[in-house]
Design a protein around this motif. Structure first.
Motif, mmCIF file in Angstrom:
data_model
loop_
_atom_site.group_PDB
_atom_site.id
_atom_site.type_symbol
_atom_site.label_atom_id
_atom_site.label_comp_id
_atom_site.label_asym_id
_atom_site.label_seq_id
_atom_site.Cartn_x
_atom_site.Cartn_y
_atom_site.Cartn_z
ATOM 1 N N SER A 50 11.406 0.611 -0.306
ATOM 2 C CA SER A 50 12.981 0.747 -0.235
ATOM 3 C C SER A 50 13.751 -0.289 0.083
ATOM 4 O O SER A 50 13.434 -1.273 0.528
ATOM 5 C CB SER A 50 13.255 1.784 0.875
ATOM 6 O OG SER A 50 12.950 1.280 2.232
ATOM 7 N N ILE A 51 14.951 -0.113 0.010
ATOM 8 C CA ILE A 51 15.941 -1.210 0.071
ATOM 9 C C ILE A 51 15.717 -1.538 1.647
ATOM 10 O O ILE A 51 15.989 -2.788 1.875
ATOM 11 C CB ILE A 51 17.497 -0.875 -0.106
ATOM 12 C CG1 ILE A 51 18.261 -2.021 -0.016
ATOM 13 C CG2 ILE A 51 17.870 0.325 0.612
ATOM 14 C CD1 ILE A 51 19.556 -2.176 -0.943
ATOM 15 N N GLU A 52 15.861 -0.726 2.433
ATOM 16 C CA GLU A 52 15.522 -0.989 3.750
ATOM 17 C C GLU A 52 14.208 -1.976 4.211
ATOM 18 O O GLU A 52 14.337 -2.915 5.029
ATOM 19 C CB GLU A 52 15.331 0.244 4.730
ATOM 20 C CG GLU A 52 16.806 0.971 4.888
ATOM 21 C CD GLU A 52 16.914 1.888 3.556
ATOM 22 O OE1 GLU A 52 18.106 2.186 3.265
ATOM 23 O OE2 GLU A 52 15.976 1.967 2.750
ATOM 24 N N GLU A 53 12.999 -1.443 3.674
ATOM 25 C CA GLU A 53 12.004 -2.357 3.595
ATOM 26 C C GLU A 53 12.357 -3.864 3.245
ATOM 27 O O GLU A 53 11.638 -4.744 3.650
ATOM 28 C CB GLU A 53 10.932 -1.751 2.821
ATOM 29 C CG GLU A 53 10.393 -0.318 3.653
ATOM 30 C CD GLU A 53 9.360 0.349 2.679
ATOM 31 O OE1 GLU A 53 8.111 0.335 2.983
ATOM 32 O OE2 GLU A 53 9.795 1.021 1.790
ATOM 33 N N ASP B 182 3.503 -9.470 -6.976
ATOM 34 C CA ASP B 182 4.186 -8.836 -7.914
ATOM 35 C C ASP B 182 4.454 -7.353 -7.863
ATOM 36 O O ASP B 182 3.340 -6.651 -7.204
ATOM 37 C CB ASP B 182 3.510 -8.966 -9.357
ATOM 38 C CG ASP B 182 4.017 -10.151 -10.180
ATOM 39 O OD1 ASP B 182 4.869 -11.084 -9.694
ATOM 40 O OD2 ASP B 182 3.652 -10.085 -11.334
ATOM 41 N N ASP B 183 5.426 -6.720 -8.353
ATOM 42 C CA ASP B 183 5.876 -5.290 -8.181
ATOM 43 C C ASP B 183 6.290 -4.878 -6.805
ATOM 44 O O ASP B 183 5.385 -4.965 -5.779
ATOM 45 C CB ASP B 183 4.921 -4.269 -8.588
ATOM 46 C CG ASP B 183 4.395 -4.667 -10.104
ATOM 47 O OD1 ASP B 183 5.119 -5.463 -10.664
ATOM 48 O OD2 ASP B 183 3.243 -4.340 -10.739
ATOM 49 N N GLY B 184 7.083 -4.107 -6.692
ATOM 50 C CA GLY B 184 7.679 -3.530 -5.305
ATOM 51 C C GLY B 184 7.258 -2.342 -4.868
ATOM 52 O O GLY B 184 7.734 -1.290 -4.745
ATOM 53 N N THR B 185 5.919 -2.557 -4.495
ATOM 54 C CA THR B 185 5.189 -1.565 -3.782
ATOM 55 C C THR B 185 5.112 -1.391 -2.375
ATOM 56 O O THR B 185 4.979 -2.586 -1.857
ATOM 57 C CB THR B 185 3.699 -1.136 -4.711
ATOM 58 O OG1 THR B 185 2.905 -2.261 -4.223
ATOM 59 C CG2 THR B 185 3.836 -0.829 -5.808
ATOM 60 N N ARG B 186 4.563 -0.638 -1.578
ATOM 61 C CA ARG B 186 4.457 -0.640 -0.150
ATOM 62 C C ARG B 186 3.018 -1.580 0.012
ATOM 63 O O ARG B 186 2.788 -2.452 0.996
ATOM 64 C CB ARG B 186 4.230 0.720 0.799
ATOM 65 C CG ARG B 186 5.478 1.257 0.192
ATOM 66 C CD ARG B 186 5.373 2.527 1.075
ATOM 67 N NE ARG B 186 6.854 3.230 0.956
ATOM 68 C CZ ARG B 186 7.263 4.511 1.242
ATOM 69 N NH1 ARG B 186 6.221 5.377 1.399
ATOM 70 N NH2 ARG B 186 8.463 4.810 1.212
ATOM 71 N N ALA B 187 2.038 -1.496 -0.920
ATOM 72 C CA ALA B 187 1.174 -2.302 -0.995
ATOM 73 C C ALA B 187 1.355 -3.841 -1.065
ATOM 74 O O ALA B 187 0.884 -4.771 -0.299
ATOM 75 C CB ALA B 187 -0.019 -2.173 -1.931
#
Length: 237
Positions: free
Chosen positions: A170-173, A58-63
């Motif tokens: 990011s969208i790239e990620e 859940d949630d769009g973080t880098r973690a």
């Protein structure tokens, strides 16, 4: 069918950090995934009576991104629920800013919405966190960020800076994750609690995110992360 949820992984995890407590230690998740006799599978392959089940982040973080990469590296399917609002603006989730502010606080207590909170132990601290979280989750994204900024000032959170793992992807990620087999799904436009939305606002909240995922990631998602052949997953955290 078992559905297991994590928010992401952190290398140097600390039990004393309110921010870290939202996540799990990277090595712990790695060991757990390696120990599974059956891999996590996609929705359409899930069995209600066996196997590891379905793994969601859940949630769009880098973690969260790191947890998805770890799962794929170890042969597991994984679903990443993201909010386009955070991705587009690169804004951190307000609850992450709140947690970092609690960690960096320079006061022993605070008054919030007429209630006094003293930070004598983790239980009291978490009670305060839940009170603020309930308030920010009912607000539009901009107002939620403003409230957290106000609370951070009251906490005297000096030099507050979120670590990289708590920043939004990011969208790239997201495209890289999609290309290695991570299923990107709809967690709603922003991170507002859907109980705060009326029917029309909820529909816009879901459809706006679905349209963005289709237009920018070529991802076909479904309202609330569900289809006729799989159970609904709440957009609420």
């Amino acid at each position: 069918m078992k559905v297991h949820l994590v928010h992401g992984v952190v290398d140097d995890w600390s039990a004393d950090s309110q921010l870290d407590r939202l996540y799990v230690r990277s090595s712990a998740l790695e060991d757990y995934l390696k120990d599974q006799e059956c891999p996590y599978v996609g929705w359409g392959c899930a069995s209600p009576h066996g196997g590891a089940g379905v793994l969601t982040v859940d949630d769009g973080t880098r973690a969260g991104s790191a947890a998805c990469r770890l799962a794929r590296d170890l042969g597991h399917e994984v679903i990443f629920f993201v909010n386009p609002y955070q991705v587009i603006l690169g804004n951190p989730y307000p609850v992450n800013v709140l947690d970092a502010a609690i960690d960096a606080r320079c006061v022993d207590g605070i008054c919030f919405e007429g209630q006094e909170f003293q930070f004598g132990d983790q239980g009291a601290t978490r009670k305060f966190r839940m009170a603020v979280k309930a308030a920010i989750m009912s607000l539009p994204a901009g107002e939620a960020a403003a409230l957290v900024e106000q609370v951070s000032r009251t906490l005297c959170a000096q030099g507050l800076k979120l670590p990289d793992f708590a920043m939004s992807v990011s969208i790239e990620e997201l495209r890289e994750l999609r290309d290695i087999g991570v299923r990107i799904e709809n967690h709603g436009w922003s991170h507002i609690d859907i109980k705060a939305l009326d029917r029309e606002m909820l529909w816009e909240h879901i459809c706006r995110a679905s349209a963005w995922l289709a237009n920018h990631l070529s991802v076909v998602s479904s309202p609330n992360g569900s289809t006729s052949n799989r159970p609904a997953i709440s957009l609420a955290p």
